[in-house]
Design a protein around this motif. Structure first.
Motif, PDB file in Angstrom:
ATOM      1  N   VAL A 324      19.868  -1.157  -0.759  1.00 42.34           N
ATOM      2  CA  VAL A 324      19.031  -1.524  -1.915  1.00 42.34           C
ATOM      3  C   VAL A 324      17.562  -1.320  -1.566  1.00 42.34           C
ATOM      4  O   VAL A 324      16.774  -0.831  -2.384  1.00 42.34           O
ATOM      5  CB  VAL A 324      19.303  -2.971  -2.350  1.00 42.34           C
ATOM      6  CG1 VAL A 324      18.346  -3.398  -3.463  1.00 42.34           C
ATOM      7  CG2 VAL A 324      20.757  -3.121  -2.818  1.00 42.34           C
ATOM      8  N   ASN A 325      17.175  -1.681  -0.343  1.00 43.27           N
ATOM      9  CA  ASN A 325      15.791  -1.476   0.086  1.00 43.27           C
ATOM     10  C   ASN A 325      15.402  -0.002   0.035  1.00 43.27           C
ATOM     11  O   ASN A 325      14.279   0.350  -0.334  1.00 43.27           O
ATOM     12  CB  ASN A 325      15.581  -2.012   1.508  1.00 43.27           C
ATOM     13  CG  ASN A 325      15.437  -3.512   1.549  1.00 43.27           C
ATOM     14  OD1 ASN A 325      15.142  -4.139   0.535  1.00 43.27           O
ATOM     15  ND2 ASN A 325      15.636  -4.098   2.715  1.00 43.27           N
ATOM     16  N   ASP A 326      16.341   0.871   0.410  1.00 46.26           N
ATOM     17  CA  ASP A 326      16.050   2.298   0.379  1.00 46.26           C
ATOM     18  C   ASP A 326      15.811   2.767  -1.055  1.00 46.26           C
ATOM     19  O   ASP A 326      14.842   3.494  -1.338  1.00 46.26           O
ATOM     20  CB  ASP A 326      17.209   3.077   0.997  1.00 46.26           C
ATOM     21  CG  ASP A 326      16.980   4.586   0.946  1.00 46.26           C
ATOM     22  OD1 ASP A 326      16.063   5.071   1.630  1.00 46.26           O
ATOM     23  OD2 ASP A 326      17.713   5.263   0.207  1.00 46.26           O
ATOM     24  N   SER A 327      16.683   2.362  -1.976  1.00 41.17           N
ATOM     25  CA  SER A 327      16.490   2.721  -3.380  1.00 41.17           C
ATOM     26  C   SER A 327      15.200   2.128  -3.922  1.00 41.17           C
ATOM     27  O   SER A 327      14.478   2.768  -4.694  1.00 41.17           O
ATOM     28  CB  SER A 327      17.681   2.228  -4.214  1.00 41.17           C
ATOM     29  OG  SER A 327      18.852   2.943  -3.900  1.00 41.17           O
ATOM     30  N   THR A 328      14.912   0.883  -3.508  1.00 43.19           N
ATOM     31  CA  THR A 328      13.694   0.216  -3.968  1.00 43.19           C
ATOM     32  C   THR A 328      12.449   0.978  -3.536  1.00 43.19           C
ATOM     33  O   THR A 328      11.511   1.172  -4.314  1.00 43.19           O
ATOM     34  CB  THR A 328      13.651  -1.222  -3.421  1.00 43.19           C
ATOM     35  OG1 THR A 328      14.728  -1.971  -3.998  1.00 43.19           O
ATOM     36  CG2 THR A 328      12.328  -1.898  -3.746  1.00 43.19           C
ATOM     37  N   ALA A 329      12.435   1.430  -2.291  1.00 42.87           N
ATOM     38  CA  ALA A 329      11.273   2.160  -1.788  1.00 42.87           C
ATOM     39  C   ALA A 329      11.067   3.461  -2.558  1.00 42.87           C
ATOM     40  O   ALA A 329       9.936   3.839  -2.899  1.00 42.87           O
ATOM     41  CB  ALA A 329      11.447   2.445  -0.296  1.00 42.87           C
ATOM     42  N   ARG A 330      12.151   4.162  -2.855  1.00 45.02           N
ATOM     43  CA  ARG A 330      12.043   5.404  -3.626  1.00 45.02           C
ATOM     44  C   ARG A 330      11.552   5.125  -5.045  1.00 45.02           C
ATOM     45  O   ARG A 330      10.717   5.863  -5.587  1.00 45.02           O
ATOM     46  CB  ARG A 330      13.402   6.109  -3.683  1.00 45.02           C
ATOM     47  CG  ARG A 330      13.917   6.595  -2.329  1.00 45.02           C
ATOM     48  CD  ARG A 330      15.381   6.997  -2.429  1.00 45.02           C
ATOM     49  NE  ARG A 330      15.962   7.250  -1.131  1.00 45.02           N
ATOM     50  CZ  ARG A 330      16.266   8.466  -0.661  1.00 45.02           C
ATOM     51  NH1 ARG A 330      16.030   9.533  -1.400  1.00 45.02           N
ATOM     52  NH2 ARG A 330      16.804   8.599   0.528  1.00 45.02           N
ATOM     53  N   ALA A 331      12.080   4.064  -5.630  1.00 41.57           N
ATOM     54  CA  ALA A 331      11.680   3.707  -6.993  1.00 41.57           C
ATOM     55  C   ALA A 331      10.199   3.337  -7.057  1.00 41.57           C
ATOM     56  O   ALA A 331       9.480   3.756  -7.970  1.00 41.57           O
ATOM     57  CB  ALA A 331      12.539   2.544  -7.496  1.00 41.57           C
ATOM     58  N   ARG A 332       9.740   2.570  -6.094  1.00 41.72           N
ATOM     59  CA  ARG A 332       8.331   2.188  -6.067  1.00 41.72           C
ATOM     60  C   ARG A 332       7.438   3.418  -5.922  1.00 41.72           C
ATOM     61  O   ARG A 332       6.365   3.501  -6.548  1.00 41.72           O
ATOM     62  CB  ARG A 332       8.071   1.200  -4.929  1.00 41.72           C
ATOM     63  CG  ARG A 332       8.684  -0.180  -5.143  1.00 41.72           C
ATOM     64  CD  ARG A 332       8.533  -1.036  -3.896  1.00 41.72           C
ATOM     65  NE  ARG A 332       7.140  -1.341  -3.647  1.00 41.72           N
ATOM     66  CZ  ARG A 332       6.534  -2.479  -3.995  1.00 41.72           C
ATOM     67  NH1 ARG A 332       7.222  -3.436  -4.619  1.00 41.72           N
ATOM     68  NH2 ARG A 332       5.268  -2.695  -3.724  1.00 41.72           N
ATOM     69  N   ARG A 333       7.878   4.374  -5.131  1.00 45.16           N
ATOM     70  CA  ARG A 333       7.078   5.588  -4.956  1.00 45.16           C
ATOM     71  C   ARG A 333       7.000   6.379  -6.255  1.00 45.16           C
ATOM     72  O   ARG A 333       5.932   6.921  -6.594  1.00 45.16           O
ATOM     73  CB  ARG A 333       7.679   6.444  -3.844  1.00 45.16           C
ATOM     74  CG  ARG A 333       6.881   7.717  -3.587  1.00 45.16           C
ATOM     75  CD  ARG A 333       7.456   8.499  -2.432  1.00 45.16           C
ATOM     76  NE  ARG A 333       6.877   9.848  -2.376  1.00 45.16           N
ATOM     77  CZ  ARG A 333       7.314  10.798  -1.562  1.00 45.16           C
ATOM     78  NH1 ARG A 333       8.312  10.548  -0.719  1.00 45.16           N
ATOM     79  NH2 ARG A 333       6.747  11.984  -1.580  1.00 45.16           N
ATOM     80  N   ILE A 334       8.110   6.456  -6.973  1.00 39.08           N
ATOM     81  CA  ILE A 334       8.101   7.172  -8.247  1.00 39.08           C
ATOM     82  C   ILE A 334       7.088   6.555  -9.199  1.00 39.08           C
ATOM     83  O   ILE A 334       6.270   7.259  -9.814  1.00 39.08           O
ATOM     84  CB  ILE A 334       9.511   7.184  -8.877  1.00 39.08           C
ATOM     85  CG1 ILE A 334      10.435   8.134  -8.099  1.00 39.08           C
ATOM     86  CG2 ILE A 334       9.454   7.583 -10.355  1.00 39.08           C
ATOM     87  CD1 ILE A 334      11.872   8.119  -8.571  1.00 39.08           C
TER      88      ILE A 334
END
Length: 392
Positions: A324-334
C-alpha cells in the motif's frame, strides 16, 4: 450474536428529529417540488450530479486498477447510506436526510484516496491547504454546473451542514462573514450538527472499518488470523464458528463474511442502544435543542474502545503495508506532478477551471475532481511516465 435493542413502536419521527418541512431552506429560494420533500430532492440532485458518478472510479483503499471487487468511494457511500438509514429508522430520525448526507459526504474526495488528499494538501499549503470535507461542500455549492440560474446544487442548509464534518476556525470565521448564521457558525459557537449528521459520521466509521478489513483480507495483505488479535474481530469470529461449526471446513471467505456481518450488526445495535439511552435521558424538545447537547449519538464506552482498536490495527497492518505504501507513493507523485504542470501552464486546464484571481484553487478543483484512472492517464500524457500499469 448480540441481541438487538428495543425499537420503539411509536409511529412518526421523534421530537428531536430533523424535519424537511421545518428546514432552514436553500440559499436561493425555490418553489417546493410536488412529489418530494426538500431532503428527498437534495438526495436526487446528488445522485444525478457528475461528482457522484465519478465516485465509481475513485479509490477507497486500493488504487482503482488493482481489482474490480474492492470498494470504491461510490460503493462505500452506498454502504454508509444503508447503515445510516437502518440506524435512523430505529432512532426515529429522518432517514432521507441521513441518506442524503451519506451519498454526498465523499463528493470532494481526490483520486487515490487519502494519499491524493495528503499530496494535494501539501501542494496547496501556500494557498490555504486542501481538505476533502470542505471540498465536498465546494462541489455542491459551486462546482456542479447543472442549472441556468446558479452554480452548484442549491441544497438545503441541513444537507450542507452535514457534509461539512470539520472546519478550522479561521475558515469558519470567513464563511460566517459570507453567510451569517450559515454552515460555519457551529464551529464558532460550539453547537452540534443535526443528529442525522452525527449519525452519518458514525455510520461512515462503522462502514470503512468493517469493509477495509474485508478488502484487506481479500487482497491477501492481511489475514483473518492476524485480525483476530483485535477483540472485536476475534469475538465475532468465534461466535460465527460456534454457531456454524462447518465454517471451519469451508473456504475462508465464508468465515470472513459471517464475522464481518456479525461485527456490523453488533455495532449498529450498540449505537441504537447507547443513543436511545442518551436521548431518553436528555429529552431535547426539538431538533434545534438537540444541537445544544453533546454525546447523544454514539457507541457505548466498550464498543468505542473496540472500534478504536480495530482502527489502530488497520492503520498499522493495512494502511501502512509495504504494498500500500508503494501505491501511495506513486499516487502522491502523480498528484504533485499534475499540480506543478498546471501551475506552470494554466492553459492546460479546461476553461471552467482557469481562474486568474485564484489559479491554485482552480488547479486543486480540477485535480480533486479526477478519477484514479483519469489522473493516471493525464499524468502519462503530460510527463510521458507510466507509474501504474493498466490492469497490474
Amino acid at each position: 450474536m448480540s441481541s438487538s435493542p428495543c425499537v420503539p413502536e411509536t409511529a412518526g419521527p421523534a421530537p428531536w428529529a430533523s424535519q424537511a418541512a421545518l428546514s432552514r431552506g436553500r440559499r436561493r429560494p425555490e418553489p417546493p417540488a410536488p412529489t418530494r420533500n426538500d431532503f428527498q430532492r437534495d438526495r436526487d440532485r446528488i445522485i444525478h450530479s457528475s461528482a457522484f458518478r465519478r465516485l465509481v472510479y475513485k479509490t477507497q483503499v486500493f488504487i482503482n486498477h488493482e481489482g474490480d471487487l474492492f470498494r470504491t468511494r461510490l460503493t462505500h457511500s452506498l454502504e454508509v447510506a444503508q447503515l445510516g438509514r437502518s440506524i435512523a429508522r430505529s432512532l426515529r430520525l429522518d432517514e432521507d436526510l441521513v441518506e442524503t448526507i451519506a451519498l454526498a459526504h465523499d463528493l470532494g474526495h481526490t483520486p487515490f484516496g487519502h494519499a491524493g488528499q495528503d499530496a494535494l494538501d501539501e501542494c496547496m499549503a501556500p494557498w490555504g491547504g486542501f481538505e476533502h470535507n470542505l471540498q465536498s461542500l465546494r462541489v455542491v455549492d459551486r462546482l456542479e454546473q447543472r442549472y441556468p440560474e446558479w452554480d452548484g446544487l442549491n441544497l438545503c442548509f441541513e444537507t450542507r451542514e452535514g457534509i461539512l464534518k470539520r472546519c478550522p476556525v479561521p475558515l469558519a470565521t470567513a464563511m460566517e462573514q459570507q453567510e451569517p448564521g450559515g454552515v460555519g457558525r457551529r464551529f464558532l459557537d460550539g453547537t452540534q450538527p443535526s443528529l442525522e449528521a452525527q449519525l452519518t459520521n458514525l455510520a461512515d466509521e462503522i462502514a470503512y472499518n468493517a469493509h477495509d478489513l474485508d478488502d484487506g483480507v481479500r487482497s491477501g495483505l492481511i489475514t483473518l488470523e492476524q485480525a483476530r488479535a483485535v477483540p472485536l474481530v476475534d469475538r465475532h469470529c468465534q461466535e460465527a464458528l460456534e454457531a456454524h461449526p462447518g465454517l471451519a471446513a469451508m473456504p475462508p471467505r465464508r468465515l470472513l463474511a459471517e464475522t464481518i456481518r456479525r461485527m456490523l450488526s453488533a455495532q449498529v445495535y450498540d449505537v441504537i442502544g447507547a443513543s436511545q439511552a442518551a436521548l431518553g435521558a436528555a429529552q431535547p424538545a426539538d431538533a434545534w435543542a438537540a444541537r445544544q447537547c453533546r454525546g447523544l449519538i454514539g457507541f457505548s464506552d466498550a464498543m468505542r474502545h473496540d472500534s478504536a482498536a480495530l482502527k489502530r490495527f488497520l492503520f498499522a497492518a493495512l494502511y501502512r503495508h509495504p504494498q500500500v505504501n508503494d501505491s501511495t507513493a506513486r499516487a502522491r507523485r502523480i498528484v504533485a506532478d499534475l499540480f506543478a504542470a498546471y501551475m506552470a501552464d494554466p492553459a492546460l486546464l479546461p476553461p471552467e477551471f482557469r481562474r486568474e484571481a485564484d489559479v491554485a484553487r482552480g488547479v486543486a478543483d480540477y485535480i480533486a475532481g479526477m478519477t484514479d484512472r483519469y489522473a493516471r492517464r493525464e499524468h502519462q500524457r503530460l510527463t510521458g511516465q507510466q507509474l501504474f500499469l493498466e490492469g497490474a
